[in-house]
Design a protein around this motif. Structure first.
Motif, mmCIF file in Angstrom:
data_model
loop_
_atom_site.group_PDB
_atom_site.id
_atom_site.type_symbol
_atom_site.label_atom_id
_atom_site.label_comp_id
_atom_site.label_asym_id
_atom_site.label_seq_id
_atom_site.Cartn_x
_atom_site.Cartn_y
_atom_site.Cartn_z
ATOM 1 N N UNK A 194 -4.323 -37.744 -13.087
ATOM 2 C CA UNK A 194 -5.158 -37.959 -14.887
ATOM 3 C C UNK A 194 -6.366 -39.684 -14.066
ATOM 4 N N UNK A 195 -5.249 -40.003 -13.133
ATOM 5 C CA UNK A 195 -5.841 -41.587 -12.829
ATOM 6 C C UNK A 195 -7.132 -40.954 -12.473
ATOM 7 N N UNK A 196 -7.648 -39.879 -11.090
ATOM 8 C CA UNK A 196 -8.832 -39.707 -10.844
ATOM 9 C C UNK A 196 -9.395 -39.109 -11.769
ATOM 10 N N UNK A 197 -9.084 -38.379 -12.741
ATOM 11 C CA UNK A 197 -10.086 -38.154 -14.066
ATOM 12 C C UNK A 197 -9.801 -39.049 -14.463
ATOM 13 N N UNK A 198 -9.583 -39.788 -14.841
ATOM 14 C CA UNK A 198 -10.097 -41.583 -15.691
ATOM 15 C C UNK A 198 -11.319 -42.586 -15.201
ATOM 16 N N UNK A 199 -10.988 -42.593 -13.943
ATOM 17 C CA UNK A 199 -11.358 -43.163 -12.917
ATOM 18 C C UNK A 199 -13.572 -42.881 -12.980
ATOM 19 N N UNK A 257 -10.085 -43.788 -6.819
ATOM 20 C CA UNK A 257 -9.745 -44.335 -8.087
ATOM 21 C C UNK A 257 -7.930 -45.557 -8.932
ATOM 22 N N UNK A 258 -7.484 -45.377 -7.875
ATOM 23 C CA UNK A 258 -6.862 -47.059 -8.123
ATOM 24 C C UNK A 258 -7.050 -48.229 -7.893
ATOM 25 N N UNK A 259 -8.098 -48.261 -7.038
ATOM 26 C CA UNK A 259 -8.691 -49.539 -6.307
ATOM 27 C C UNK A 259 -10.112 -49.518 -7.055
ATOM 28 N N UNK A 260 -10.500 -48.262 -7.744
ATOM 29 C CA UNK A 260 -11.939 -48.284 -7.838
ATOM 30 C C UNK A 260 -12.580 -49.515 -7.295
#
Length: 465
Positions: free
Chosen positions: A166-171, A355-358
């Motif tokens: 989900x985090x990867x997709x949102x990024x 994705x977490x760190x953008x």
């Protein structure tokens, strides 16, 4: 015909000693060993990669196991090596076999043995198998069930339980994939698609010549992939590279710049320790970057250094308390996962940290360098006859050269090869391959130019031995 197990199984050329007759001999010795251990009734799983006749060698191995009266599953299609490890551990099997030569040139094939814990074979296991070689005639008339099994769905669920899709997709991360024509083709892209994430995958069909390159995730083997990423001109992208059997991985940044394995390992350790705050020690092989040691020291994490070969790292993981273990060739295993290299899972962890760190991979690593200094790295593979590569090691054992070019040496360290240390923290490591006529020379220094100079000097030294 000679059969010799190296650091990760038996490998040889298919125009040499890796042929059906010898595979039968090794398969018979393999089942004789596990029968003697009293565990053969638990069953076996046999997988294979995309090399010439790998499916033929795999089926024959499975037939020998079944011919001795023991249950065996044969993969329904080519699969990654770590999938064999996963199936063995999850189903409580006696062992597994993967027919692959991993990242070796196309003319090679191999016979990898997997332990019941789901990891590379230990020396005592392969030594035990060799003692049974030609102990009795090959039995290949199937008297036990030979089941064809598709492991993909079970493995996909295992990966999905560990990655924040989900985090990867949102990024909004743009993801490029190059499985190098290997048996990991389609795995990452399908996992992403299951979560509504688009990706671009190239070189995902079977090609027994691997596009004319060795199936190893190194910059000079992926020029078309680098070009694909550059042409996309995305500011927030990642390139994921798998080796021929998908247990190792490499990466490219958003501009197509190749991110070497030392940098990938450092980013993964940073992610698990500093983003996810997972406990545990760091394990790396003798040719690991010093940046890992510096990050571990700042985080007050214990560091264990092993010989080169993932089986040594797996031994430490199985003892417990390890956050992540890894090696220079691009194989890593993190806490809570199977104790084996997994290029697919680790590629997705790279997507997760970006994705977490953008931030792109190159930005994340630049942040580590701002804390611990520049650690440039490269490796030179010299194709030398076995006698010549051994002579290089013997020469270094006898006497440490006073300098390489104009750079005075400080000390030498003998562990798994000969490591030459310099006063400024740079180093060279000379190591003879256990599976190929190769002398590998590893180098880390404060700049790419310095690495190139040292490797050139080391190459000249080796040729003069």
């Amino acid at each position: 015909m000679p059969v010799k197990f190296g650091t990760d199984g038996w490998r040889d050329t298919m125009d040499g000693d890796f042929n059906l007759a010898n595979v039968e001999r090794v398969a018979q010795a393999y089942i004789d060993y596990y029968q003697a251990q009293g565990t053969a009734a638990k069953g076996f799983f046999v997988g294979y990669d995309h090399r010439v006749d790998s499916e033929v060698f795999a089926r024959r191995t499975a037939e020998v196991i079944a011919g001795n009266g023991f249950p065996v599953m044969l993969s329904a299609q080519a699969c990654p090596t770590q999938v064999v490890s996963f199936v063995v551990r999850e189903q409580g099997l006696a062992s597994g076999v993967m027919i692959t030569a991993s990242h070796n040139p196309p003319q090679y094939n191999g016979f990898k043995v997997k332990e019941p814990q789901g990891c590379s074979s230990f020396p005592e296991t392969t030594d035990g198998i060799m003692k049974f070689l030609d102990h009795k005639p090959v039995e290949a008339q199937c008297i036990a069930p030979l089941q064809v099994y598709d492991p993909r769905e079970a493995y996909f669920k295992y990966v999905e339980s560990r990655i924040d899709f989900a985090k990867i997709k949102k990024s909004g991360l743009k993801i490029f994939i190059d499985p190098l024509f290997g048996s990991g083709s389609g795995y990452i892209s399908e996992l992403l698609a299951r979560h509504g994430i688009d990706s671009v995958e190239i070189n995902n069909q079977r090609d027994v010549k691997f596009g004319g390159f060795n199936p190893e995730p190194l910059a000079y083997n992926v020029p078309d992939f680098i070009k694909t990423i550059k042409q996309a001109d995305s500011k927030f992208a990642i390139g994921l590279i798998l080796d021929g059997d998908a247990d190792r991985n490499g990466a490219c940044g958003s501009d197509g710049q190749f991110i070497n394995s030392q940098k990938v390992f450092s980013i993964l350790f940073h992610h698990f320790a500093e983003n996810l705050h997972k406990p545990g020690k760091l394990v790396h092989a003798f040719n690991g970057t010093k940046l890992l040691d510096k990050l571990a020291a700042e985080l007050q994490r214990e560091v264990l250094v092993t010989k080169i070969g993932f089986k040594y790292i797996a031994e430490e993981i199985l003892r417990g308390g390890v956050l992540i273990g890894g090696e220079e060739s691009g194989g890593y295993s993190a806490s809570g996962n199977i104790p084996d290299r997994d290029g697919i899972l680790n590629s997705l962890y790279l997507c997760e940290v970006v994705a977490a760190e953008q931030k792109t991979l190159e930005q994340i690593y630049a942040g580590l360098e701002s804390r611990f200094g520049v650690h440039s790295y490269d490796r030179l593979d010299m194709h030398l006859a076995n006698e010549q590569k051994d002579k290089v090691i013997q020469t270094l054992e006898q006497e440490l050269p006073k300098e390489f070019l104009d750079k005075p040496t400080k000390a030498k360290e003998k562990f798994d090869g000969i490591k030459v240390h310099f006063a400024d923290d740079s180093w060279l490591l000379f190591r003879a391959s256990g599976t190929e006529p190769l002398l590998r020379i590893y180098c880390e220094a404060a700049s790419d130019a310095e690495v190139a100079r040292l490797l050139k000097s080391a190459e000249q030294f080796a040729l003069q031995c």
